[in-house]
Design an enzyme around this catalytic site. Structure first.
Site, PDB file in Angstrom:
ATOM      1  N   GLY A  10      13.950  61.757 -41.593  1.00 14.25           N
ATOM      2  CA  GLY A  10      13.160  60.872 -40.735  1.00 14.25           C
ATOM      3  C   GLY A  10      12.290  61.762 -39.861  1.00 14.25           C
ATOM      4  O   GLY A  10      12.816  62.580 -39.098  1.00 14.25           O
ATOM      5  N   GLY A  12       9.802  60.640 -37.759  1.00 12.94           N
ATOM      6  CA  GLY A  12       9.071  59.788 -36.819  1.00 12.94           C
ATOM      7  C   GLY A  12       9.089  60.390 -35.429  1.00 12.94           C
ATOM      8  O   GLY A  12       9.020  61.613 -35.261  1.00 12.94           O
ATOM      9  N   ILE A  14      11.511  60.479 -33.064  1.00 15.01           N
ATOM     10  CA  ILE A  14      12.656  61.348 -32.735  1.00 15.01           C
ATOM     11  C   ILE A  14      12.646  62.571 -33.651  1.00 15.01           C
ATOM     12  O   ILE A  14      12.871  63.696 -33.203  1.00 15.01           O
ATOM     13  CB  ILE A  14      13.999  60.599 -32.856  1.00 15.01           C
ATOM     14  CG1 ILE A  14      14.017  59.360 -31.947  1.00 15.01           C
ATOM     15  CG2 ILE A  14      15.165  61.526 -32.482  1.00 15.01           C
ATOM     16  CD1 ILE A  14      15.297  58.539 -32.022  1.00 15.01           C
ATOM     17  N   ARG A  83      13.534  49.664 -32.571  1.00 15.32           N
ATOM     18  CA  ARG A  83      13.379  48.327 -31.972  1.00 15.32           C
ATOM     19  C   ARG A  83      11.968  48.110 -31.450  1.00 15.32           C
ATOM     20  O   ARG A  83      11.289  49.033 -31.053  1.00 15.32           O
ATOM     21  CB  ARG A  83      14.308  48.196 -30.763  1.00 15.32           C
ATOM     22  CG  ARG A  83      15.711  48.026 -31.104  1.00 15.32           C
ATOM     23  CD  ARG A  83      16.457  47.507 -29.908  1.00 15.32           C
ATOM     24  NE  ARG A  83      16.795  48.559 -28.957  1.00 15.32           N
ATOM     25  CZ  ARG A  83      17.343  48.314 -27.772  1.00 15.32           C
ATOM     26  NH1 ARG A  83      17.558  47.072 -27.383  1.00 15.32           N
ATOM     27  NH2 ARG A  83      17.674  49.300 -26.977  1.00 15.32           N
ATOM     28  N   ASN A  96      17.995  48.858 -41.950  1.00 15.07           N
ATOM     29  CA  ASN A  96      18.469  50.240 -41.830  1.00 15.07           C
ATOM     30  C   ASN A  96      19.691  50.530 -42.695  1.00 15.07           C
ATOM     31  O   ASN A  96      19.938  51.681 -43.054  1.00 15.07           O
ATOM     32  CB  ASN A  96      18.715  50.582 -40.353  1.00 15.07           C
ATOM     33  CG  ASN A  96      17.403  50.794 -39.602  1.00 15.07           C
ATOM     34  OD1 ASN A  96      16.344  50.881 -40.227  1.00 15.07           O
ATOM     35  ND2 ASN A  96      17.465  50.870 -38.286  1.00 15.07           N
ATOM     36  N   THR A 120      20.197  56.666 -36.214  1.00 17.94           N
ATOM     37  CA  THR A 120      19.643  55.362 -36.582  1.00 17.94           C
ATOM     38  C   THR A 120      20.507  54.223 -36.047  1.00 17.94           C
ATOM     39  O   THR A 120      21.733  54.264 -36.138  1.00 17.94           O
ATOM     40  CB  THR A 120      19.533  55.282 -38.121  1.00 17.94           C
ATOM     41  OG1 THR A 120      18.721  56.365 -38.570  1.00 17.94           O
ATOM     42  CG2 THR A 120      18.917  53.962 -38.575  1.00 17.94           C
ATOM     43  N   ASN A 121      19.855  53.186 -35.526  1.00 15.15           N
ATOM     44  CA  ASN A 121      20.542  52.008 -34.982  1.00 15.15           C
ATOM     45  C   ASN A 121      20.700  50.884 -36.010  1.00 15.15           C
ATOM     46  O   ASN A 121      19.937  50.844 -36.965  1.00 15.15           O
ATOM     47  CB  ASN A 121      19.730  51.459 -33.796  1.00 15.15           C
ATOM     48  CG  ASN A 121      20.120  52.116 -32.488  1.00 15.15           C
ATOM     49  OD1 ASN A 121      21.287  52.334 -32.230  1.00 15.15           O
ATOM     50  ND2 ASN A 121      19.122  52.394 -31.660  1.00 15.15           N
ATOM     51  N   HIS A 176      27.357  51.733 -28.953  1.00 16.95           N
ATOM     52  CA  HIS A 176      26.045  51.950 -28.346  1.00 16.95           C
ATOM     53  C   HIS A 176      25.317  50.613 -28.367  1.00 16.95           C
ATOM     54  O   HIS A 176      24.593  50.294 -29.278  1.00 16.95           O
ATOM     55  CB  HIS A 176      25.272  52.985 -29.161  1.00 16.95           C
ATOM     56  CG  HIS A 176      23.906  53.270 -28.622  1.00 16.95           C
ATOM     57  ND1 HIS A 176      23.696  53.769 -27.374  1.00 16.95           N
ATOM     58  CD2 HIS A 176      22.679  53.127 -29.173  1.00 16.95           C
ATOM     59  CE1 HIS A 176      22.405  53.938 -27.178  1.00 16.95           C
ATOM     60  NE2 HIS A 176      21.762  53.549 -28.258  1.00 16.95           N
TER      61      HIS A 176
HETATM   62  P1  A3D Z   1      10.239  56.045 -36.040  1.00 17.71           P
HETATM   63  O1  A3D Z   1       9.259  56.803 -35.203  1.00 17.71           O
HETATM   64  O2  A3D Z   1       9.786  54.751 -36.630  1.00 17.71           O
HETATM   65  O3  A3D Z   1      10.730  57.015 -37.214  1.00 17.71           O
HETATM   66  C1  A3D Z   1      11.514  56.581 -38.260  1.00 17.71           C
HETATM   67  C2  A3D Z   1      11.059  57.318 -39.498  1.00 17.71           C
HETATM   68  O4  A3D Z   1      11.950  56.990 -40.564  1.00 17.71           O
HETATM   69  C3  A3D Z   1       9.644  56.949 -39.954  1.00 17.71           C
HETATM   70  O5  A3D Z   1       8.841  58.113 -40.010  1.00 17.71           O
HETATM   71  C4  A3D Z   1       9.863  56.360 -41.346  1.00 17.71           C
HETATM   72  O6  A3D Z   1       8.823  56.660 -42.265  1.00 17.71           O
HETATM   73  C5  A3D Z   1      11.188  57.016 -41.753  1.00 17.71           C
HETATM   74  N1  A3D Z   1      11.885  56.337 -42.831  1.00 17.71           N
HETATM   75  C6  A3D Z   1      11.999  54.999 -43.080  1.00 17.71           C
HETATM   76  N2  A3D Z   1      12.742  54.800 -44.188  1.00 17.71           N
HETATM   77  C7  A3D Z   1      13.121  56.027 -44.642  1.00 17.71           C
HETATM   78  C8  A3D Z   1      13.893  56.483 -45.740  1.00 17.71           C
HETATM   79  N3  A3D Z   1      14.452  55.635 -46.603  1.00 17.71           N
HETATM   80  N4  A3D Z   1      14.066  57.816 -45.873  1.00 17.71           N
HETATM   81  C9  A3D Z   1      13.514  58.691 -45.015  1.00 17.71           C
HETATM   82  N5  A3D Z   1      12.774  58.318 -43.965  1.00 17.71           N
HETATM   83  C10 A3D Z   1      12.570  57.006 -43.779  1.00 17.71           C
HETATM   84  O7  A3D Z   1      11.582  55.747 -35.211  1.00 17.71           O
HETATM   85  P2  A3D Z   1      12.274  56.679 -34.095  1.00 17.71           P
HETATM   86  O8  A3D Z   1      12.235  58.085 -34.533  1.00 17.71           O
HETATM   87  O9  A3D Z   1      11.724  56.299 -32.760  1.00 17.71           O
HETATM   88  O10 A3D Z   1      13.766  56.092 -34.150  1.00 17.71           O
HETATM   89  C11 A3D Z   1      14.562  56.295 -35.299  1.00 17.71           C
HETATM   90  C12 A3D Z   1      15.861  55.514 -35.225  1.00 17.71           C
HETATM   91  O11 A3D Z   1      16.633  55.965 -34.109  1.00 17.71           O
HETATM   92  C13 A3D Z   1      15.701  53.998 -35.018  1.00 17.71           C
HETATM   93  O12 A3D Z   1      16.631  53.312 -35.830  1.00 17.71           O
HETATM   94  C14 A3D Z   1      16.043  53.806 -33.553  1.00 17.71           C
HETATM   95  O13 A3D Z   1      16.528  52.500 -33.267  1.00 17.71           O
HETATM   96  C15 A3D Z   1      17.115  54.844 -33.381  1.00 17.71           C
HETATM   97  N6  A3D Z   1      17.399  55.248 -31.996  1.00 17.71           N
HETATM   98  C16 A3D Z   1      18.693  55.453 -31.675  1.00 17.71           C
HETATM   99  C17 A3D Z   1      19.029  55.854 -30.410  1.00 17.71           C
HETATM  100  C18 A3D Z   1      20.466  56.088 -30.073  1.00 17.71           C
HETATM  101  O14 A3D Z   1      20.772  56.450 -28.955  1.00 17.71           O
HETATM  102  C19 A3D Z   1      21.495  55.883 -31.066  1.00 17.71           C
HETATM  103  C20 A3D Z   1      18.028  56.053 -29.442  1.00 17.71           C
HETATM  104  C21 A3D Z   1      16.722  55.847 -29.809  1.00 17.71           C
HETATM  105  C22 A3D Z   1      16.402  55.439 -31.107  1.00 17.71           C
END
Ligand code: A3D
EC number: 1.1.1.37
Length: 320
Positions: A10, A12, A14, A83, A96, A120-121, A176
């Site tokens: 991933g 994105g 994070i 989210r 997810n 991932t959430n 969480h």
């Molecule tokens: P985002 O910037 O959308 O990045 C997610 C990435 O995942 C994107 O670049 C997508 O292209 C990629 N992706 C989607 N499907 C696949 C796949 N099958 N294989 C590989 N890559 C894929 O999101 P983010 O980086 O802001 O957040 C990522 C996750 O972390 C989300 O589910 C959030 O809800 C979660 N999150 C959790 C916390 C915790 O404290 C647990 C905090 C903040 C965010």
């Protein structure tokens, strides 16, 4: 000795921040993997180009091919969707879960010896599903949430008391989500527990209750402000702390969504508990004693996590 290899699944918000932090701290060489073409390559190159300025020795590679994560020592998983305002973490479950299946199989085939940190959430259910799909040992698959939730709690407490964040320790347990359990009794400023600080007049019970609630709502507060995604700087920093504890065998005592089997009266489930993280992964789950109210809050949180795991089993019959 070769540098450790850190695979970020991933790329994105994070994922990119994780890559930047990992190389700035020189934790190892980084592979950024994503299904979106160009994004992991672009972020890897952009961060690599900061190397001469930052002065780090590490390589970065962007990839859309799981073969590139081969032999990774650590995998940090953020693949999926975050989210949007008005959504709960649980609304992400169906989408997810499918992503965890693909990621779990990718890790199983290419990096079966890695320490895997899921972000991932909805976190507690996704780390469970990721472990099931990957088949890795339970102690090598863990979820990041407690470090972040505790960091938020510590930040708010330091503002309330006007003291350095470094001198505030805090514990947040449970799932969480809205039922997470900030443990006031085990949270301290310079070793003084919060209830004592209320008695000493440093804060009022009302203010402390409000801080506990703000901690529970910490993720939603950021989502509400950003509007296009969720928090990423503090989540990335938190996962890096866990990865560093593993890579350097630090034996850090950190809250994490770990496999609990026997401790805290639980049998075989992932939930946020105090752990010791070292070269063996989750080397210990700390079997802390909870008071009656704390236990009631923890039980509620455990039930919420069980509900999400059951929902996963209903969606994907291979998990049942
Ligand atoms: P985002 O910037 O959308 O990045 C997610 C990435 O995942 C994107 O670049 C997508 O292209 C990629 N992706 C989607 N499907 C696949 C796949 N099958 N294989 C590989 N890559 C894929 O999101 P983010 O980086 O802001 O957040 C990522 C996750 O972390 C989300 O589910 C959030 O809800 C979660 N999150 C959790 C916390 C915790 O404290 C647990 C905090 C903040 C965010």
């Amino acid at each position: 000795m070769a540098r450790p290899k850190i695979a970020l699944i991933g790329a994105g918000q994070i994922g990119g921040t994780l890559a930047h932090l990992a190389v700035i701290k020189e934790l190892g060489d980084v592979v950024l993997f994503d299904i979106t073409e160009g994004v992991p390559q672009g972020k890897a190159l952009d961060i690599a180009e900061s190397g001469p300025v930052e002065g780090f020795d590490a390589t970065l590679k962007g990839s859309n091919d799981y073969a590139d994560i081969a032999g990774a020592d650590v995998c940090i998983v953020t693949a999926g969707v975050p989210r949007k305002p008005g959504m709960s973490r649980d609304d992400l479950l169906g989408i997810n879960l499918k992503v965890m299946k693909a990621v779990g199989e990718g890790i199983k085939a290419n990096a079966p010896d890695a320490f895997v940190i899921c972000i991932t959430n909805p976190l507690d259910a996704m780390v469970w599903a990721l472990r099931e799909f990957s088949g890795l040992p339970h102690e090598k698959v863990v979820g990041m949430a407690g470090v972040l939730d505790s960091a938020r709690f510590r930040h708010f407490l330091s503002l309330e008391f006007g003291v350095s964040m470094r001198d505030v320790t805090a514990f947040v347990l449970g799932g969480h989500g809205d039922t997470m359990v900030p443990l006031v009794r085990y949270s301290t400023v310079g070793g003084i527990p919060l209830p004592d600080l209320v008695e000493m007049g440093w804060t009022s019970q009302e203010n402390l209750d409000a801080i506990v609630q703000r901690t529970r709502d910490g993720g939603a507060e950021i989502v509400g402000l950003l509007k296009t995604g969720s928090a990423f700087y503090a989540p990335a920093a938190s996962a890096i702390e866990m990865a560093e504890a593993y890579l350097k065998d630090q034996k850090r005592l950190l809250p994490a969504a770990a496999w609990v089997d026997g401790q805290l009266g639980l049998k075989g489930m992932y939930v946020g508990v105090p752990t010791v993280i070292g070269a063996g992964g989750i080397e210990r789950v700390v079997n802390i004693k909870l008071g009656r109210d704390e236990q009631a809050m923890f039980d509620k949180s455990v039930e919420a996590v069980r509900g999400l795991v059951d929902a996963c089993k209903n969606i994907d019959s291979t998990l049942a």
